[in-house]
Motif scaffolding. Structure first.
Motif, short mmCIF file in Angstrom:
data_model
loop_
_atom_site.label_atom_id
_atom_site.label_comp_id
_atom_site.label_asym_id
_atom_site.label_seq_id
_atom_site.Cartn_x
_atom_site.Cartn_y
_atom_site.Cartn_z
N MET A 1 -1.95 7.16 11.70
CA MET A 1 -1.72 6.35 10.54
C MET A 1 -2.75 6.66 9.45
N LYS A 2 -2.81 7.90 9.08
CA LYS A 2 -3.76 8.32 8.04
C LYS A 2 -3.47 7.62 6.72
N TYR A 3 -2.20 7.33 6.47
CA TYR A 3 -1.84 6.70 5.20
C TYR A 3 -2.51 5.33 5.04
N LEU A 4 -2.67 4.61 6.13
CA LEU A 4 -3.23 3.25 6.07
C LEU A 4 -4.74 3.23 5.87
N LYS A 5 -5.40 4.39 5.91
CA LYS A 5 -6.85 4.43 5.69
C LYS A 5 -7.22 3.96 4.29
N GLN A 6 -6.32 4.10 3.34
CA GLN A 6 -6.63 3.68 1.98
C GLN A 6 -6.68 2.15 1.83
N TYR A 7 -6.26 1.42 2.86
CA TYR A 7 -6.29 -0.03 2.83
C TYR A 7 -7.52 -0.59 3.56
N ARG A 8 -8.59 0.15 3.51
CA ARG A 8 -9.86 -0.30 4.09
C ARG A 8 -10.85 -0.54 2.96
N ILE A 9 -11.62 -1.61 3.10
CA ILE A 9 -12.63 -1.94 2.10
C ILE A 9 -14.01 -1.73 2.71
N PRO A 10 -14.76 -0.74 2.24
CA PRO A 10 -16.13 -0.54 2.74
C PRO A 10 -17.07 -1.55 2.08
N PHE A 11 -17.44 -2.58 2.82
CA PHE A 11 -18.24 -3.66 2.23
C PHE A 11 -19.73 -3.52 2.48
N SER A 12 -20.14 -2.60 3.35
CA SER A 12 -21.55 -2.52 3.72
C SER A 12 -22.45 -2.15 2.54
#
Length: 180
Positions: free
Chosen positions: A1-12
């Protein structure tokens, strides 16, 4: 599911405070979920993330259009959608099994929040139980040709029931015995 990687929020790496993100949701997004009620749509999710020391407060404002199939005439129609949701993300060191719909638990070592499943659930929950062109669509009504075919089927069923009512009088006599 490479397409769904864009729906991650890097909050660190984010500073404490409010941060806004925009995510486009289209047909490719729904293709990633096999049992999705929605197969086609064009939506925009505006995500407002408020970062605090021990938690994140994430507000979703989702607006756009989804395509549904009418349960009456089977026509595919466009339905507008606009809703808001909120989720709280807590950070803890140990395992915690008391996740709820509004509270998500992450380990303090996690560095990003995956919102793809949240978006999927929020959108699919908004799908009406009974989809009808004239109720969920804009300036559209059910296909008159299909409605005519459906009403023609009902007439045929009524004719078959009247034919079955004209039964042999011997069987009618047996029915009277059963009713005594």
């Amino acid at each position: 599911m490479k397409y769904l990687k864009q729906y991650r929020i890097p909050f660190s790496g984010l500073a404490a405070g409010i941060h806004d993100f925009d995510f486009e949701i289209d047909d490719k997004f729904f293709d990633c979920f096999e049992h999705s009620l929605v197969k086609k749509g064009k939506l925009l999710a505006k995500v407002s993330l408020q970062k605090q020391e021990t938690m994140l407060i994430v507000n979703f404002d989702i607006q756009g259009r989804i395509f549904l199939q009418c349960d009456v005439c089977l026509t595919e129609f466009e339905s507008p959608l606009h809703f808001t949701e909120r989720v709280i993300v807590k950070f803890i060191n140990e395992e915690w099994d008391n996740e709820t719909e509004e509270v998500i638990v992450l380990n303090k070592t996690d560095h990003e929040l995956d919102i793809a499943n949240l978006l999927y659930e929020y959108i699919n929950v908004q799908v009406p139980y009974y989809a009808k062109c004239s109720e969920q669509g804009e300036n559209i009504s059910c296909d008159p040709e299909m409605l005519a075919k459906i009403s023609g089927t009902v007439d045929a069923e009524e004719q078959s029931t009247t034919e079955s009512e004209s039964i042999d009088p011997r069987w009618a006599a047996l029915k009277n015995i059963k009713n005594n």
